[in-house]
Design a protein around this motif. Structure first.
Motif, PDB file in Angstrom:
ATOM      1  N   PHE A   2       0.831  -1.212   0.000  1.00  0.00           N
ATOM      2  CA  PHE A   2       0.000   0.000   0.000  1.00  0.00           C
ATOM      3  C   PHE A   2       0.858   1.252   0.000  1.00  0.00           C
ATOM      4  CE2 PHE A   2      -2.899  -2.914   2.302  1.00  0.00           C
ATOM      5  CZ  PHE A   2      -4.020  -2.751   1.523  1.00  0.00           C
ATOM      6  N   PRO A   3       0.409   2.287  -0.692  1.00  0.00           N
ATOM      7  CA  PRO A   3       1.093   3.579  -0.542  1.00  0.00           C
ATOM      8  C   PRO A   3       0.953   4.053   0.915  1.00  0.00           C
ATOM      9  CG  PRO A   3      -0.469   3.605  -2.382  1.00  0.00           C
ATOM     10  CD  PRO A   3      -0.690   2.333  -1.636  1.00  0.00           C
ATOM     11  N   THR A   4       2.025   4.592   1.467  1.00  0.00           N
ATOM     12  CA  THR A   4       2.050   5.034   2.858  1.00  0.00           C
ATOM     13  C   THR A   4       0.940   6.031   3.166  1.00  0.00           C
ATOM     14  OG1 THR A   4       4.423   4.752   2.776  1.00  0.00           O
ATOM     15  CG2 THR A   4       3.577   5.961   4.647  1.00  0.00           C
ATOM     16  N   ASP A   5       0.665   6.951   2.246  1.00  0.00           N
ATOM     17  CA  ASP A   5      -0.363   7.953   2.544  1.00  0.00           C
ATOM     18  C   ASP A   5      -1.745   7.322   2.679  1.00  0.00           C
ATOM     19  OD1 ASP A   5      -0.372   7.505  -0.229  1.00  0.00           O
ATOM     20  OD2 ASP A   5      -1.144   9.497  -0.666  1.00  0.00           O
ATOM     21  N   TYR A   6      -2.006   6.241   1.932  1.00  0.00           N
ATOM     22  CA  TYR A   6      -3.294   5.551   2.061  1.00  0.00           C
ATOM     23  C   TYR A   6      -3.398   4.897   3.438  1.00  0.00           C
ATOM     24  CZ  TYR A   6      -7.371   2.703   1.458  1.00  0.00           C
ATOM     25  OH  TYR A   6      -8.616   2.170   1.638  1.00  0.00           O
ATOM     26  N   VAL A   7      -2.347   4.171   3.817  1.00  0.00           N
ATOM     27  CA  VAL A   7      -2.309   3.497   5.120  1.00  0.00           C
ATOM     28  C   VAL A   7      -2.494   4.514   6.241  1.00  0.00           C
ATOM     29  CG1 VAL A   7      -0.839   2.167   6.690  1.00  0.00           C
ATOM     30  CG2 VAL A   7      -0.882   1.609   4.263  1.00  0.00           C
ATOM     31  N   TYR A  11      -5.378   4.624   9.170  1.00  0.00           N
ATOM     32  CA  TYR A  11      -5.038   4.671  10.594  1.00  0.00           C
ATOM     33  C   TYR A  11      -5.637   5.910  11.258  1.00  0.00           C
ATOM     34  CZ  TYR A  11      -1.458   1.053   9.802  1.00  0.00           C
ATOM     35  OH  TYR A  11      -0.800  -0.107   9.483  1.00  0.00           O
ATOM     36  N   ALA A  12      -5.489   7.057  10.612  1.00  0.00           N
ATOM     37  CA  ALA A  12      -5.977   8.314  11.182  1.00  0.00           C
ATOM     38  C   ALA A  12      -7.496   8.260  11.346  1.00  0.00           C
ATOM     39  CB  ALA A  12      -5.572   9.494  10.305  1.00  0.00           C
ATOM     40  N   ARG A  13      -8.166   7.716  10.361  1.00  0.00           N
ATOM     41  CA  ARG A  13      -9.624   7.627  10.398  1.00  0.00           C
ATOM     42  C   ARG A  13     -10.098   6.739  11.552  1.00  0.00           C
ATOM     43  NH1 ARG A  13     -12.601   8.028   4.935  1.00  0.00           N
ATOM     44  NH2 ARG A  13     -14.725   7.490   5.487  1.00  0.00           N
ATOM     45  N   ALA A  70     -15.412   2.930   8.887  1.00  0.00           N
ATOM     46  CA  ALA A  70     -15.723   2.369   7.560  1.00  0.00           C
ATOM     47  C   ALA A  70     -16.939   3.075   6.967  1.00  0.00           C
ATOM     48  CB  ALA A  70     -15.990   0.876   7.691  1.00  0.00           C
ATOM     49  N   PRO A  71     -17.071   3.151   5.648  1.00  0.00           N
ATOM     50  CA  PRO A  71     -16.107   2.667   4.654  1.00  0.00           C
ATOM     51  C   PRO A  71     -14.892   3.592   4.560  1.00  0.00           C
ATOM     52  CG  PRO A  71     -17.921   3.763   3.545  1.00  0.00           C
ATOM     53  CD  PRO A  71     -18.256   3.745   5.024  1.00  0.00           C
ATOM     54  N   PHE A  72     -13.820   3.032   4.050  1.00  0.00           N
ATOM     55  CA  PHE A  72     -12.570   3.764   3.912  1.00  0.00           C
ATOM     56  C   PHE A  72     -12.460   4.320   2.497  1.00  0.00           C
ATOM     57  CE2 PHE A  72     -12.149   0.715   7.319  1.00  0.00           C
ATOM     58  CZ  PHE A  72     -11.678   1.536   8.325  1.00  0.00           C
ATOM     59  N   PRO A  73     -11.482   5.211   2.271  1.00  0.00           N
ATOM     60  CA  PRO A  73     -11.313   5.736   0.910  1.00  0.00           C
ATOM     61  C   PRO A  73     -11.042   4.599  -0.080  1.00  0.00           C
ATOM     62  CG  PRO A  73      -9.973   6.973   2.488  1.00  0.00           C
ATOM     63  CD  PRO A  73     -10.521   5.783   3.223  1.00  0.00           C
ATOM     64  N   ARG A  74     -11.403   4.831  -1.332  1.00  0.00           N
ATOM     65  CA  ARG A  74     -11.142   3.857  -2.400  1.00  0.00           C
ATOM     66  C   ARG A  74      -9.647   3.567  -2.443  1.00  0.00           C
ATOM     67  NH1 ARG A  74     -13.058   1.828  -6.900  1.00  0.00           N
ATOM     68  NH2 ARG A  74     -15.133   2.704  -6.671  1.00  0.00           N
ATOM     69  N   LEU A  75      -9.313   2.303  -2.632  1.00  0.00           N
ATOM     70  CA  LEU A  75      -7.900   1.923  -2.694  1.00  0.00           C
ATOM     71  C   LEU A  75      -7.313   2.277  -4.050  1.00  0.00           C
ATOM     72  CD1 LEU A  75      -9.021  -0.750  -0.693  1.00  0.00           C
ATOM     73  CD2 LEU A  75      -6.540  -0.812  -0.710  1.00  0.00           C
TER      74      LEU A  75
END
Length: 94
Positions: A2-7, A11-13, A70-75
Motif C-alpha cells: 500500500f502507498p504510505t499515505d493511504y495506510v 489509521y488516522a480515520r 468504515a467505509p474507507f477511501p477507495r484503494l
C-alpha cells in the motif's frame, strides 16, 4: 504494498473514531488493540479481527472505532480483489 499515505489515512480515520471508554479511564486501564482489516477495492470493509488488549472495554471500543471509520477511501488500483491491512489502536492515559 500500500502507498504510505493511504495506510496513514486509514489509521488516522480509525484513531479519530476511537473513544477511550470512561470506565476504563477511571480504572486507569491502558492497552493496545491490534487489528486486521480486509477491504474491498472500493474501500468497503469486508471483515476485521482484533488481537485483544486483555481489557474487554478497550477491545469493544476498538471494534466500534473500526465500524464507525468504515467505509474507507477507495484503494489505489493494485489489481487485487481484496486487501489486508493491519494496525493498532493504543489506549494510553496521558
Amino acid at each position: 504494498m500500500f502507498p504510505t499515505d493511504y495506510v496513514n489515512q486509514v489509521y488516522a480515520r480509525i484513531n479519530r473514531n476511537a473513544d477511550y471508554p470512561r470506565e476504563a479511564k477511571m480504572r486507569r486501564q491502558q492497552g493496545k488493540v491490534g487489528y486486521r482489516l480486509t477491504l474491498n477495492p472500493d474501500g468497503s470493509l469486508v471483515s476485521f479481527d482484533i488481537q485483544s488488549s486483555g481489557v474487554e472495554a478497550l477491545d469493544e471500543a476498538a471494534r466500534d472505532a473500526i465500524r464507525r471509520a468504515a467505509p474507507f477511501p477507495r484503494l489505489p488500483d493494485l489489481g487485487g480483489s481484496s486487501y489486508l491491512l493491519a494496525g493498532n489502536i493504543v489506549f494510553k492515559i496521558n
